[in-house]
Design an enzyme around this catalytic site. Structure first.
Site, mmCIF file in Angstrom:
data_model
loop_
_atom_site.group_PDB
_atom_site.id
_atom_site.type_symbol
_atom_site.label_atom_id
_atom_site.label_comp_id
_atom_site.label_asym_id
_atom_site.label_seq_id
_atom_site.Cartn_x
_atom_site.Cartn_y
_atom_site.Cartn_z
ATOM 1 N N ASP A 137 0.827 -0.966 -0.055
ATOM 2 C CA ASP A 137 -0.332 0.443 -0.320
ATOM 3 C C ASP A 137 0.807 1.202 0.076
ATOM 4 O OD1 ASP A 137 1.103 -0.568 2.519
ATOM 5 O OD2 ASP A 137 -1.211 0.472 3.712
ATOM 6 N N ARG A 142 5.391 4.640 6.271
ATOM 7 C CA ARG A 142 5.320 4.395 7.551
ATOM 8 C C ARG A 142 5.310 3.210 8.038
ATOM 9 N NH1 ARG A 142 -0.994 5.261 5.469
ATOM 10 N NH2 ARG A 142 -1.076 3.675 5.450
ATOM 11 N N ASP A 143 5.013 2.800 9.168
ATOM 12 C CA ASP A 143 4.493 1.928 9.436
ATOM 13 C C ASP A 143 4.001 0.731 9.425
ATOM 14 O OD1 ASP A 143 2.562 3.305 10.926
ATOM 15 O OD2 ASP A 143 3.503 2.112 12.777
ATOM 16 N N GLU A 144 3.940 0.659 8.532
ATOM 17 C CA GLU A 144 2.691 -0.456 7.932
ATOM 18 C C GLU A 144 3.312 -0.952 6.135
ATOM 19 O OE1 GLU A 144 -1.034 1.612 7.234
ATOM 20 O OE2 GLU A 144 -1.974 -0.223 6.751
ATOM 21 N N ASP A 160 -6.060 -2.580 -2.801
ATOM 22 C CA ASP A 160 -5.197 -1.887 -3.314
ATOM 23 C C ASP A 160 -4.531 -2.109 -4.900
ATOM 24 O OD1 ASP A 160 -4.943 -1.708 -0.446
ATOM 25 O OD2 ASP A 160 -3.263 0.201 -1.102
ATOM 26 N N TRP A 175 -11.429 -6.023 -1.546
ATOM 27 C CA TRP A 175 -9.836 -6.405 -0.619
ATOM 28 C C TRP A 175 -9.473 -8.279 -1.393
ATOM 29 C CZ3 TRP A 175 -11.142 -1.866 -0.104
ATOM 30 C CH2 TRP A 175 -10.364 -0.816 0.811
ATOM 31 N N GLU A 198 -2.128 9.058 -1.026
ATOM 32 C CA GLU A 198 -3.132 7.956 -0.066
ATOM 33 C C GLU A 198 -4.721 8.262 -0.245
ATOM 34 O OE1 GLU A 198 -2.175 6.784 3.423
ATOM 35 O OE2 GLU A 198 -3.998 5.016 3.714
ATOM 36 N N HIS A 223 1.510 5.895 -2.557
ATOM 37 C CA HIS A 223 -0.262 5.253 -2.499
ATOM 38 C C HIS A 223 -0.417 4.696 -4.056
ATOM 39 C CE1 HIS A 223 -1.145 3.808 2.279
ATOM 40 N NE2 HIS A 223 -2.122 3.412 1.459
HETATM 41 C C1 RAM Z 1 -4.520 0.976 5.614
HETATM 42 C C2 RAM Z 1 -4.670 1.651 3.668
HETATM 43 C C3 RAM Z 1 -4.816 0.760 2.831
HETATM 44 C C4 RAM Z 1 -5.728 -0.313 2.475
HETATM 45 C C5 RAM Z 1 -6.298 -0.372 4.255
HETATM 46 C C6 RAM Z 1 -7.782 -0.610 4.477
HETATM 47 O O1 RAM Z 1 -3.927 0.303 5.807
HETATM 48 O O2 RAM Z 1 -5.475 2.854 3.674
HETATM 49 O O3 RAM Z 1 -4.520 0.947 1.243
HETATM 50 O O4 RAM Z 1 -6.247 -1.207 2.223
HETATM 51 O O5 RAM Z 1 -6.152 0.889 5.349
#
Ligand code: RAM
Length: 837
Positions: free
Chosen positions: A441, A445-447, A454, A507, A720, A741
């Site tokens: 995504d 960041r911490d992700e 996505d 998703w 994003e 994003h």
């Molecule tokens: C956040 C980000 C990501 C999305 C999810 C649901 O972590 O926006 O892109 O897919 O939410």
């Protein structure tokens, strides 16, 4: 007439039956292939009758592990004229025999902290008559192997990220040139935690607290003897190396004072190093099929700045993903700190969107009078700005290295509209930054997770811009692994979320959409065969949730995520009913599973899923279409779904919904009103129902929210949120605000297919749809694509009152041409031009 053919195999050749493709170039118009001859090792030949030239099944006996071959192809056109043989293609298989993997995974016996970076080494003799040396290596973590003092390749962050406990990949690297025959040799590796030890959102590491590595060096000698040097209990390790600390989120700390030159050469004294111990839980690795991660480009700074608070900042001019290369001179022990951020806010680094990710690299100088050069090997950041502290501005220089999975660029778009071209450039840059081993995504960041939604919405765009076939096919294998027994697909792949897989529409539908895209864009029916069970399991799962009503209107949903009406702190409060979104996707996945079943010759299942899709369409109509012929959600996304997913088939009703959608867009001042779900399809829905001009105004709008608003704010990547940066230059207060994003960039697929007019009409562009729709506001537009058949191009340009359209159709393909105001025609390969009055 000239004829030249270029042959490629699936690369690397990680399977015994690699598929073959070839592209023929010729100026002969309307050229099609009548037959192809393939020759293996100069003696075996097969002749294939017909047009097939894309991902052709391996026509020879299975290839063996460690084998090397030469292949070539010669094609004959339908005119009966044979071409010359192609240049030979050298093929080396990269997979191991069953049971051949013998290396143990080794780790530190004593580590000072979690995710402790370490190095290992071992010496061994090599006899004089060595003919070939191949290194098979992998890690639970990230590693680089070194042989006699040199890195074995220029890949980074090997072996990438897979669901480590179920599927791990190994490299296969020819290292013959690095071996010293008849002498002592040293094999070594640097190891760090990478994705394996990252904390994600979890209290405990998802995979393990410490990284480990496994290396297997295969030495082949002239008399046929084979020896292996493998990681085992005799290897030595140390955590006293210069990489002191390493984390993807937080960055790397490198103490150059701890460098011990010669540690990776024979003769180094490692007697004070620890003995390794074995790490448990790794599967037998399989040969990598996805492309490696590498530095693709070096970016020089555009400006140095001093922030209002006095920080030394460097602006790289673009928001990129990778690392900084630092050149520095200074006293031994000086600590230089590099902090990264995507944006500035009030002139200072905007680090709040990084949340808990420190994104900080630290370099401790050795004090070399000639200067020192360093770049972290074990981490990456998403950034445009770097803050450098610890030394005065004249003591250092930086540049950035862009790091991502090495994908071949295949698609281009340009137009007469500078902001639109910048938008497209931003899509490309966001794609590169988020195709780093896993389709993520965001990169900063911490992700940085493989969010399924996505890539689901972005995959058609991705498949145009770059050759993503093997990258996404590899990721789909992981999706299948992470799918639970009930068919549910997790939110992210690889799955590192605490919760069990929970289905969410748009998703989990990555399971059906991504394989379909790979088939449609690359002509890869094999991926449908591989993924079919996964596609069907997901669709059946959703049908089970919907039950008899065929409406998926209960339970958790992300819905039309991040539509502009949702408040910064509550992305779930979108305009569109999540049940409408989910039911639309239920129909979509039924349709796509039916389509895959038909391609695979599973006719009964194709019929069953198609019938179910039709019943679900009817249920959608009853539940979400009002008596007056509107939808229950008056949102751009709802109308776009109903039209683009073919949920409503009655011509009059479609026309009405199209008018309603156009009216909604107009009433909204041509501002975008969609989130992740509606954004890729809203322009298509308008175009399909005769509202091209509305789509054009929506596309070219610059007010907030719109596709071009971020461009007017200086964006160099896709954000994003429509307003990740607010008009006053402050960062969106939502805690989820990335500036890189790709999801909302999914409109680029419409630019390629419709504005420029280059679309697939048959899988793999065997037939191209040439259907440009010149829009107001543009004087010309052009798309070019390296299709599996060769370069295709569609361009249009206004000249006076006319529009001149040009199309290049590659040999062995053909095109269906649909131009405004003209009857449809079919043309063969070559250059074609039309003038529209
Ligand atoms: C956040 C980000 C990501 C999305 C999810 C649901 O972590 O926006 O892109 O897919 O939410």
């Amino acid at each position: 007439m000239t004829l030249a053919t270029t042959l490629t195999a699936e690369s690397p050749v990680a399977v015994p039956r690699p598929r073959l493709s070839w592209v023929t170039e010729t100026e002969a118009p309307g050229w099609t292939q009548a037959r192809a001859e393939l020759e293996l090792d100069g003696d075996r030949r097969v002749t294939l009758e017909g047009r097939e030239s894309v991902l052709v099944a391996w026509p020879f006996a299975d290839l063996l592990p460690h084998s090397r071959h030469t292949l070539r192809v010669r094609v004959t056109g339908s005119d009966g004229v044979p071409g010359p043989w192609s240049a030979p293609l050298d093929v080396t298989t990269t997979f191991l025999a069953d049971g051949e993997w013998a290396a143990r995974f080794v780790e530190l016996a004593v580590a000072r902290r979690d995710a402790q970076p370490f190095r290992v080494r071992r010496e061994f003799p090599v006899a004089e008559d060595l003919v070939r040396a191949t290194l098979f290596g992998t890690a639970l973590g990230v590693y680089q192997a070194r042989l006699n003092g040199a890195a074995v390749d220029d890949h980074l962050l090997k072996p990438g990220w897979t669901p480590y406990r179920e599927r791990l990949v190994h490299e296969s690297t020819d290292v013959t040139a690095l071996v010293r025959p008849g002498a002592a040799n040293a094999l070594a590796a640097d190891v760090a935690g990478g994705w394996f030890t990252e904390r994600w959102f979890l209290p405990e590491p998802r995979y393990g607290a410490q990284p480990s590595v496994a290396l297997q060096l295969r030495l082949e000698y002239a008399d046929g003897r084979v020896e292996h040097v493998v990681t085992d209990g005799d290897w030595r390790a140390t955590d006293d190396g210069p990489v002191v600390r390493s984390s993807l989120y937080d960055g790397e700390t490198y103490d150059a004072r701890a460098e011990t030159p010669g540690w990776d050469l024979p003769g180094f004294d490692d007697s004070r190093w620890q003995r390794v111990r074995f790490a448990a839980g790794a599967p037998v690795p399989v040969a990598r099929t996805a492309p490696p991660v590498r530095v693709s480009e070096t970016v020089a700074p555009v400006e140095r700045l001093t922030s209002p608070g006095g920080a030394q900042l460097v602006d790289l001019g673009q928001n990129l993903v990778g690392r900084v290369r630092l050149r520095v001179t200074g006293p031994r022990g000086t600590v230089v700190t590099l902090r990264h951020a995507e944006v500035l806010e009030h002139g200072e680094l905007g680090v709040r969107p990084l949340r808990a990710a420190e994104a900080t690299d630290t370099y401790v100088l050795a004090g070399d009078a000639d200067g020192e050069v360093w770049a972290p090997d074990t981490t990456f950041h998403g950034f445009r700005y770097v803050e450098v502290s610890g030394l005065p501005a004249d003591a250092w220089e930086v540049e950035a290295e862009v790091v991502h999975s090495e994908l071949r660029r295949t698609g281009w778009f340009t137009s007469s509209h500078a902001l639109l071209d910048q938008l497209h450039e931003n899509v490309v840059r966001s794609m590169r930054g988020n195709f780093l081993s896993v389709p993520t995504d965001c990169p900063q960041r911490d992700e940085r997770l493989g969010w399924t939604g996505d890539i689901q919405v972005f995959s058609p765009t991705a498949a145009f811009l770059f050759d993503t076939r093997s990258f996404l096919a590899s990721w789909l294998e992981d999706l299948t692994i992470e799918q639970d027994a009930s068919g549910a697909v997790p939110f992210v792949v690889p799955n590192v979320l605490v919760e069990a897989s929970r289905p969410a529409a748009a998703w989990g539908d990555a399971a059906t959409v991504v394989p379909t895209v790979l088939h449609e864009r690359y002509g890869d029916a094999g991926v449908l065969a591989t993924q079919y069970d996964s596609m069907r399991a997901w669709t059946e799962h959703v049908l089970g949730l919907a039950g008899e009503t065929l409406l998926w209107d209960e339970g958790f949903q992300f819905g039309d995520w991040l539509d502009p009406a949702a408040p910064p702190d509550d992305p779930f409060r979108a305009m569109t009913d999540p049940g409408l979104v989910a039911t639309a996707y239920l129909v979509r996945s039924c349709d796509l599973t039916a389509r895959a079943a038909a391609v695979l010759g599973r006719d009964d299942e194709a019929r069953r899923f198609a019938e179910t899709a039709d019943r679900a369409r009817a249920a959608f109509g009853t539940a979400y279409v009002t008596r007056d012929g509107d939808l229950t959600s008056a949102s751009q996304t709802a109308y776009a779904l109903a039209l683009r997913f073919d949920l409503v088939r009655d011509a009059a009703l479609r026309e009405r919904l199209g008018r309603r959608l156009a009216a909604l867009v107009e009433k909204n001042g041509y501002r975008i009103g969609t989130g992740f779900v509606g954004t890729p399809i809203v322009a298509d829905a308008l175009t399909d129902t005769g509202h091209l001009e509305t789509a054009a105004r929506l596309l070219l709008e610059t007010g907030n929210p719109s596709w071009l608003y971020p461009v007017t704010m200086g964006a160099t990547t896709i954000w994003e949120r429509w307003d990740s940066m607010l008009e006053d230059g402050t960062i969106n207060p939502g805690e989820m605000t990335s500036f890189n994003h790709y999801a909302l960039g999914a409109v680029a697929d419409w630019l390629h297919r419709t504005v420029a007019g280059l679309a697939p009409a048959e899988p793999g562009y065997r037939t191209i749809l040439v259907a440009p729709r010149p829009i107001a506001g543009l004087d010309h537009a052009e798309a070019a694509l390296d299709t599996p058949y060769g370069r295709a191009r569609v361009a249009w340009r206004r000249t006076g009152d006319d529009v001149v359209v040009e199309a290049d159709v590659p040999p062995n393909a053909r095109a269906v041409v649909r131009l405004p105001g003209a009857p449809q025609e079919t043309v063969g390969s070559g250059r074609h031009a039309w003038t529209l009055g």
